[in-house]
Design an enzyme around this catalytic site. Sequence first.
Site, PDB file in Angstrom:
ATOM      1  N   ALA A 174       0.843  -1.192   0.000  1.00 51.46           N
ATOM      2  CA  ALA A 174       0.000   0.000   0.000  1.00 51.46           C
ATOM      3  C   ALA A 174       0.885   1.250   0.000  1.00 51.46           C
ATOM      4  CB  ALA A 174      -0.962  -0.016   1.185  1.00 51.46           C
ATOM      5  N   CYS A 175       1.203   1.777   1.169  1.00 50.40           N
ATOM      6  CA  CYS A 175       1.821   3.099   1.242  1.00 50.40           C
ATOM      7  C   CYS A 175       3.222   3.135   0.665  1.00 50.40           C
ATOM      8  CB  CYS A 175       1.784   3.585   2.683  1.00 50.40           C
ATOM      9  SG  CYS A 175       0.074   3.667   3.287  1.00 50.40           S
ATOM     10  N   VAL A 176       3.996   2.077   0.851  1.00 48.28           N
ATOM     11  CA  VAL A 176       5.344   2.062   0.291  1.00 48.28           C
ATOM     12  C   VAL A 176       5.289   2.002  -1.232  1.00 48.28           C
ATOM     13  CG1 VAL A 176       7.442   0.661   0.069  1.00 48.28           C
ATOM     14  CG2 VAL A 176       6.461   1.107   2.332  1.00 48.28           C
ATOM     15  N   THR A 179       4.055   5.274  -2.763  1.00 45.81           N
ATOM     16  CA  THR A 179       5.066   6.331  -2.656  1.00 45.81           C
ATOM     17  C   THR A 179       6.137   6.151  -3.731  1.00 45.81           C
ATOM     18  OG1 THR A 179       4.652   6.591  -0.298  1.00 45.81           O
ATOM     19  CG2 THR A 179       6.805   7.330  -1.104  1.00 45.81           C
TER      20      THR A 179
END
Lengths: 234, 234, 234, 234
Positions: A174-176, A179
């Site tokens: 998700a966030c990694v 990004t």
Amino acid sequence: MQDFDVKELDRLLQQAFDAATALYQQRGFQRRVGFGKRPALVSVDLANAWTRPGNPFTCDQEKMDNEIIPAMQKLLAAFRANGLPVIHVTTAYEITDRKAPFTDMGLWHDKIPVDVVDLKDKDLCAIDSRIAPVEGEYTLLKKRASAFHGTELAGILRAANVDTILVTGVTACACVRQTICDGIADGFRTIAVKEAIGDRVPGAVAWNLFDIDAKFGDVVGVDDCVTYLNSLKA
Amino acid sequence: MQDFDVKELDRLLQQAFDAATALYQQRGFQRRVGFGKRPALVSVDLANAWTRPGNPFTCDQEKMDNEIIPAMQKLLAAFRANGLPVIHVTTAYEITDRKAPFTDMGLWHDKIPVDVVDLKDKDLCAIDSRIAPVEGEYTLLKKRASAFHGTELAGILRAANVDTILVTGVTACACVRQTICDGIADGFRTIAVKEAIGDRVPGAVAWNLFDIDAKFGDVVGVDDCVTYLNSLKA
Amino acid sequence: MQDFDVKELDRLLQQAFDAATALYQQRGFQRRVGFGKRPALVSVDLANAWTRPGNPFTCDQEKMDNEIIPAMQKLLAAFRANGLPVIHVTTAYEITDRKAPFTDMGLWHDKIPVDVVDLKDKDLCAIDSRIAPVEGEYTLLKKRASAFHGTELAGILRAANVDTILVTGVTACACVRQTICDGIADGFRTIAVKEAIGDRVPGAVAWNLFDIDAKFGDVVGVDDCVTYLNSLKA
Amino acid sequence: MQDFDVKELDRLLQQAFDAATALYQQRGFQRRVGFGKRPALVSVDLANAWTRPGNPFTCDQEKMDNEIIPAMQKLLAAFRANGLPVIHVTTAYEITDRKAPFTDMGLWHDKIPVDVVDLKDKDLCAIDSRIAPVEGEYTLLKKRASAFHGTELAGILRAANVDTILVTGVTACACVRQTICDGIADGFRTIAVKEAIGDRVPGAVAWNLFDIDAKFGDVVGVDDCVTYLNSLKA
């Protein structure tokens, strides 16, 4: 949870990655974007809600304590020794009532339990004390998966002449990953630091790092990253 | 390419997904974002460079011809019958010399062979004739993986009161996934149309749809999507 | 400061606006975007650093106390009575050392004194107590002029089905204007509330509202806005 | 159109600017952002619909022919001699039926006559032949006022290590101003080239350049820009 054969999954995944690699190499994927001249560290969601036990967002604790935090400590030492920009990213919300007519969670609480990371619980959202920010480092509060989407990050990095980001943290899926994908789209050389990226379900780190390395950023070991950082010394 | 046992990979992946689902369900992930009131179709990179043989970007041809294109035809019929917005997305570049000091490829040619989709080759970038745009449908030219990042898409959809996007196309691990993740971040209910999403390497469709369904959008079959679209009739 | 003839400036500006209006009308500019069905209030930088005396950012105090704050109070009453979304926007920074190698001010401190609004001075950045946020209203922290640029705002508004924004605050020539221009670009019907917009230098409110009304949003009086808001009652 | 005394307007505006400057200087505004190390030229809407007579978007023709185009020719010569990136920006739309349920004009046709710049009329949207792009220069198609908003521009510039943009074109009160404000927000040193910026109504160039210079970018004469560009030679 893992009452199936994780090692067997890893073995089969590696076979799939090998087959994909054969195709990718033949077609011209999996190129190296490489390191640039001025890196920043973008460390994603290594706050207590993700790094410590007992929260819905808690990640794989063994990997967190034995690999991610130590790798982060190595990286932070190198960034600090070389006076390079460090951004700690966390996620939290002002309006966490899921029935509110309007909330900074947007629609994300309709998929995942973001309603638990309430800004009023400062401890949950705080960066893990083992890798706490020091003077001159920036703590970015984001609302979505990506540290870039709907934040000031790209503008700040460009203003500081940063051309490369080393990305760490959780979760891989998700966030990694978001990004990293946004990082290269925004014009930054993007490096995923292999030992410093985790998740909470089996396989997710492996398949997400594989996809990332094929198309969005280079997956590089922490020691090679530290060697690069130290090579920038005047 | 697939000289390993794809069925065995699928079986193991399913076990990993089951283990992850147990954890996700207990923790409050995998919620349903659901359909809203006014959907648009966002069809990603179903242009000849991706849908037809012989290009580095060519996807799994059997799936393309037998599943994705027929599913898209069903969806297009329903969107058109109900007068709903359709966006066809393609990707191409003006400056494809990899040594140019400056190019609209940004840094992406340092990872994947985007230098082959030159805007001057109109045929490569054109939407596949089996699902060609009709009058009133929009063809969006993007430069990065996401149909939202660095494009006019979010503004156009909001201006048209769209609250839901049905996403189709290729590839699952890049442009489709990025479009879905940005879609929900930008405030749209995001639906991945199961039969209409492809890739070019084994496993990638499965693990990317799993991650998406857990956190970013609902994976829904094409027939359920058509039923929903037809339910919007006045 | 105003040791020249402000009334004479206003008279000449009005003549310039009249000449421009003749051209704009003939060419098809100055159209009305109008109110939509679901509005939000976006109130820009009505925090103490801007609304109270003694700061570099302090605005025209007579207008603030006698027009802007009273107009805001009317608007807030109507938004609250009708249960509609309210966003209070403020601006502040974590790293305000102008010599820092890296700061969330980006490059803006190279143009204006943003280094004075340090996040650690909670009072400076707090919304003016005369129009303080109540439960369920959102306080957005931005880093640039626009309330949309590099923030979560567009995604939050779209997720809440907002199609119209009423914009108030300071200053006309910077944060208010940028918020309005981005608002319509992002697909929202954008209304500048005439009495509730201020600045700190002579002429700036007049020429900025003129440009806005010609091309980016409708300038509408506060009473007409309140009438509209009350018309939305079930 | 200008049946009022333009010189008298200019005289009064100058007095207003002087009063504002006294306040701005005392408060710490009007700082110089300065030139960086690697500039790009961003030339906004110098396409036939804006530079040639007979269109609703036609600008002040005397200024266009006698100042803007000659200044652009000087700048282009210097950028080309030094091998620096040049971006030509234009604006046009695929769906220009104002009654369409959905259009890439978003909501902007509800304010200004963007419905006249139809992508199908290639001549209207083409860059003026007096300053036509050459091999290796980029033509960016935008949909909104800003050359950055909803476009690939920031990512492309960052990928090319650009840290400074010189902005030219029309109109001062819309696309040029928005491009400059977004430019500094995105982390670029932003320079407005004084002689190369125009508009179509009296006063608009003066008051917009004043606001820009106070807060968003430095207004610099074309000869100083050329001197800077030539100083970058190896």
